[in-house]
Design an enzyme around this catalytic site. Structure first.
Site, PDB file in Angstrom:
ATOM      1  N   HIS A 190      -9.231  -3.748  -2.063  1.00 54.30           N
ATOM      2  CA  HIS A 190      -8.234  -3.002  -1.284  1.00 54.30           C
ATOM      3  C   HIS A 190      -8.590  -1.513  -1.252  1.00 54.30           C
ATOM      4  CE1 HIS A 190      -3.795  -2.201  -0.223  1.00 54.30           C
ATOM      5  NE2 HIS A 190      -4.296  -1.007  -0.452  1.00 54.30           N
ATOM      6  N   GLU A 191      -8.964  -0.969  -2.421  1.00 55.36           N
ATOM      7  CA  GLU A 191      -9.273   0.473  -2.484  1.00 55.36           C
ATOM      8  C   GLU A 191     -10.566   0.791  -1.738  1.00 55.36           C
ATOM      9  OE1 GLU A 191      -6.943   2.406  -3.307  1.00 55.36           O
ATOM     10  OE2 GLU A 191      -5.797   0.678  -3.995  1.00 55.36           O
ATOM     11  N   CYS A 215       0.857  -1.182   0.000  1.00 56.06           N
ATOM     12  CA  CYS A 215       0.000   0.000   0.000  1.00 56.06           C
ATOM     13  C   CYS A 215       0.892   1.231   0.000  1.00 56.06           C
ATOM     14  CB  CYS A 215      -0.887  -0.026   1.247  1.00 56.06           C
ATOM     15  SG  CYS A 215      -1.974   1.393   1.373  1.00 56.06           S
ATOM     16  N   HIS A 252     -10.118   1.192   1.864  1.00 51.83           N
ATOM     17  CA  HIS A 252      -9.595   2.512   2.271  1.00 51.83           C
ATOM     18  C   HIS A 252     -10.734   3.487   2.579  1.00 51.83           C
ATOM     19  CE1 HIS A 252      -5.271   2.375   1.996  1.00 51.83           C
ATOM     20  NE2 HIS A 252      -5.279   1.870   0.782  1.00 51.83           N
TER      21      HIS A 252
HETATM   22 CO    CO Z   1      -3.673   0.995  -0.130  1.00 52.61          CO
END
Ligand code: CO
Length: 187
Positions: free
Chosen positions: A157-158, A114, A161
């Site tokens: 993953h995004e 990341c 966030h």
């Molecule tokens: Co990331």
């Protein structure tokens, strides 16, 4: 253009906040943010420019990672088999929601990294191997798409966030390389 100094690192509270939904039509600021989030990925994936601007290459960048707590992220997954070809997935995903996910799990063989996490955190990050994703693009058009394998993992993953979750939260603390029977491994 965003540089590494613009990227918020682990420890900053903005990375742990629930991001706010984006309103349409996009404000001038939001349009610029969308553009800059994608621009970072494009520039970072060009080896010469990546080196020139001292960037870390990325396939996804979420607004909270540049200090903006809004539901927006850029995703650019290149097609490795054909470098100049059409990317496997490219868009700025706004207000994304995963509407369904496969029972089958998937993880990257090399683990995840990341841009906001400078240290290497070893271990598998179990996710859904396939997802159905709903999002709006910069023009407010609604998309509902099926993704599998690497693009599906990058989007998860995004989207994490946008909910204050970092990849290492998913790693099994007692057994970071634990494999489940039906888990698919990607790359
Ligand atoms: Co990331």
């Amino acid at each position: 253009m965003f540089l590494m100094d613009d990227i918020v690192r682990d420890g900053d509270p903005v990375l742990r906040q629930e991001a706010k939904k984006v309103k349409f039509p996009l404000s001038a600021d939001d349009k610029k943010l969308a553009h800059n989030l994608m621009e970072y990925l494009e520039v970072s994936q060009n080896p010469e420019l990546c080196e020139k601007y001292k960037l870390r290459a990325g396939v996804g960048l979420a607004a909270p990672q540049v200090g903006v707590s809004k539901m927006m992220a850029s995703v650019l997954v290149p097609n490795d088999e054909n470098e100049k070809g059409k990317p496997l997935f490219k868009d700025v995903i706004i207000n994304p929601v995963i509407v369904s996910n496969s029972v089958q799990r998937g993880a990257l063989t090399e683990g995840e990294g990341c841009l906001s996490v400078d240290r290497d955190v070893p271990g598998y990050v179990p996710r859904s191997a396939r997802i159905t994703l709903k999002y709006q693009d910069v023009d407010g058009n609604e998309h509902k798409i099926r993704l599998k394998n690497y693009p599906a993992i990058v989007c998860q993953h995004e989207i994490d966030h946008l909910h204050g979750i970092l990849f290492y939260d998913h790693i099994n603390k007692d057994n970071p390389f634990k494999r489940d029977d039906d888990e698919v491994f990607i790359y």
